[in-house]
Write a protein that holds these residues in place. Structure first.
Motif, PDB file in Angstrom:
ATOM      1  N   PRO A   3     -29.985  20.114  27.015  1.00 40.16           N
ATOM      2  CA  PRO A   3     -28.808  20.128  26.253  1.00 40.16           C
ATOM      3  C   PRO A   3     -27.666  18.800  26.644  1.00 40.16           C
ATOM      4  CG  PRO A   3     -28.694  22.054  26.353  1.00 40.16           C
ATOM      5  CD  PRO A   3     -29.477  21.733  27.316  1.00 40.16           C
ATOM      6  N   ALA A   5     -24.551  18.124  28.099  1.00 38.58           N
ATOM      7  CA  ALA A   5     -23.559  18.926  28.205  1.00 38.58           C
ATOM      8  C   ALA A   5     -22.326  17.544  29.533  1.00 38.58           C
ATOM      9  CB  ALA A   5     -23.182  19.604  29.450  1.00 38.58           C
ATOM     10  N   GLU A  40     -26.134  21.694  20.377  1.00 35.96           N
ATOM     11  CA  GLU A  40     -26.420  21.740  22.187  1.00 35.96           C
ATOM     12  C   GLU A  40     -25.927  22.969  23.216  1.00 35.96           C
ATOM     13  OE1 GLU A  40     -26.748  16.506  21.539  1.00 35.96           O
ATOM     14  OE2 GLU A  40     -25.001  17.803  22.498  1.00 35.96           O
ATOM     15  N   LYS A  41     -24.710  23.144  21.974  1.00 38.65           N
ATOM     16  CA  LYS A  41     -23.878  24.416  22.842  1.00 38.65           C
ATOM     17  C   LYS A  41     -24.794  25.217  22.807  1.00 38.65           C
ATOM     18  CE  LYS A  41     -19.538  26.736  23.544  1.00 38.65           C
ATOM     19  NZ  LYS A  41     -18.328  26.583  22.934  1.00 38.65           N
ATOM     20  N   TRP A  44     -27.581  25.249  25.385  1.00 42.86           N
ATOM     21  CA  TRP A  44     -27.243  25.341  26.322  1.00 42.86           C
ATOM     22  C   TRP A  44     -26.735  27.544  26.922  1.00 42.86           C
ATOM     23  CZ3 TRP A  44     -21.977  27.118  27.811  1.00 42.86           C
ATOM     24  CH2 TRP A  44     -21.311  27.133  29.687  1.00 42.86           C
ATOM     25  N   GLU A  47     -30.006  28.977  27.430  1.00 40.83           N
ATOM     26  CA  GLU A  47     -30.495  29.045  28.637  1.00 40.83           C
ATOM     27  C   GLU A  47     -29.590  29.536  29.807  1.00 40.83           C
ATOM     28  OE1 GLU A  47     -30.434  24.551  29.115  1.00 40.83           O
ATOM     29  OE2 GLU A  47     -31.932  24.100  27.715  1.00 40.83           O
ATOM     30  N   HIS A  48     -28.722  29.511  29.739  1.00 48.21           N
ATOM     31  CA  HIS A  48     -28.054  30.688  30.232  1.00 48.21           C
ATOM     32  C   HIS A  48     -27.829  31.610  30.234  1.00 48.21           C
ATOM     33  CE1 HIS A  48     -25.075  27.090  32.915  1.00 48.21           C
ATOM     34  NE2 HIS A  48     -26.104  26.453  32.149  1.00 48.21           N
ATOM     35  N   LYS A 283     -35.772  28.560  30.529  1.00 45.42           N
ATOM     36  CA  LYS A 283     -34.769  27.463  29.994  1.00 45.42           C
ATOM     37  C   LYS A 283     -35.706  26.856  28.714  1.00 45.42           C
ATOM     38  CE  LYS A 283     -32.419  24.420  31.261  1.00 45.42           C
ATOM     39  NZ  LYS A 283     -31.903  23.062  32.178  1.00 45.42           N
TER      40      LYS A 283
END
Length: 286
Positions: A3, A5, A40-41, A44, A47-48, A283
């Motif tokens: 992403p 970021a 994209e958020k 992200w 993934e987190h 991820k």
């Protein structure tokens, strides 16, 4: 592709430094990222989320099929992502997560994997009651289960636990497995309008946050705080007097440390260590 970021430097609030600025001697460490696109958020966040599960697996927060994390979707805000039922935390990837709406409908995800029914009822109730909550963590961790038998809040016996000062609840009922809407609603009420952590009697712990990183850090902290509390209780039972942090100092610690961006940053060493250990395998997005 990762992403796009932008990791922002926390900005001073009036004449007061942010908690991260106050903690950083020299350059200020990066704060929460921002994104140009909600897609994209979303990536992200997932993934987190997967990274948080890997951290939980490394610390042993697994018990059969129990335990779940949810993250509110940034695009469809009446829906949240959950982990599939019956997959070990240490195997989860971003692509494994399932999007379910507040009515229980599966929006996106694998056709052959369900989510945890009890988990859905708990998370849906809290997401409904707390629009400010974007992530929830609950597992059957050892020390959390042990402390939960007392149906008592954690005491302010050290600096770290002050992150829960006046921001923790206790659900002092036990109705068996959570398979009804009413039980989830009661848990949301016990958490309250500003709670960050909840002790579920005879069950375990639950934490919330504005990011999955915040909720995951608070869960790690709450579990370790339960361990510390149990050790202190054992010593106190032998006549050693406890020293509790005064309200004034506890409130100051809470103000300086228990803030969303700071708690996000607190989790990054664990997340980055998982990246180091796994090469970022969790991820995977496909």
């Amino acid at each position: 592709m990762a992403p796009a970021a932008v990791y922002n430097t926390p900005q001073t609030r009036g004449n007061d430094p942010t908690p991260i600025q106050a903690m950083s001697h020299g350059p200020t460490i990066p704060g929460l990222p921002s994104f140009k696109k909600l897609e994209e958020k979303r990536q992200w966040q997932l993934e987190h989320m997967a990274g948080a599960f890997r951290v939980f697996a490394r610390h042993g927060y697994t018990e059969g099929m129990s335990g779940h994390i949810s993250v509110r979707d940034p695009i469809q805000e009446d829906a949240f992502w959950m982990n599939p039922l019956g997959v070990h935390f240490g195997m989860l990837k971003a692509s494994d997560m399932i999007l379910v709406n507040l009515d229980g409908d599966i929006v996106k995800g694998s056709n052959d994997r369900p989510v945890n029914s009890a988990g859905f009822l708990i998370h849906a109730a809290i997401h409904r009651a707390r629009p400010d909550v974007h992530a929830i963590c609950h597992t059957h961790s050892t020390f959390g289960r042990a402390w939960s038998t007392f149906a008592r809040p954690l005491e302010m016996i050290n600096q770290d636990v002050c992150n829960f000062y006046n921001a923790q609840g206790v659900y002092a009922e036990y109705g068996g497995l959570v398979l009804g809407v009413e039980e989830g609603r009661k848990m949301a009420e016990a958490l309250g309008s500003n709670g960050k952590g909840l002790t579920l009697m005879n069950h375990g712990l639950l934490t919330v946050g504005q990011t999955v990183d915040e909720a995951a850090y608070l869960f790690r902290l709450m579990e370790k705080s339960c361990e510390a509390q149990l050790l202190v209780e054992a010593a106190a039972a032998n006549g050693i007097q406890k020293q509790i942090i005064r309200d004034e100092e506890a409130a100051y610690n809470f103000k300086m440390a228990s803030e969303a961006e700071n708690l996000y940053c607190e989790f990054q060493p664990e997340y980055e260590y998982e990246l180091f250990l796994t090469g970022g395998a969790f991820k995977a997005w496909f």
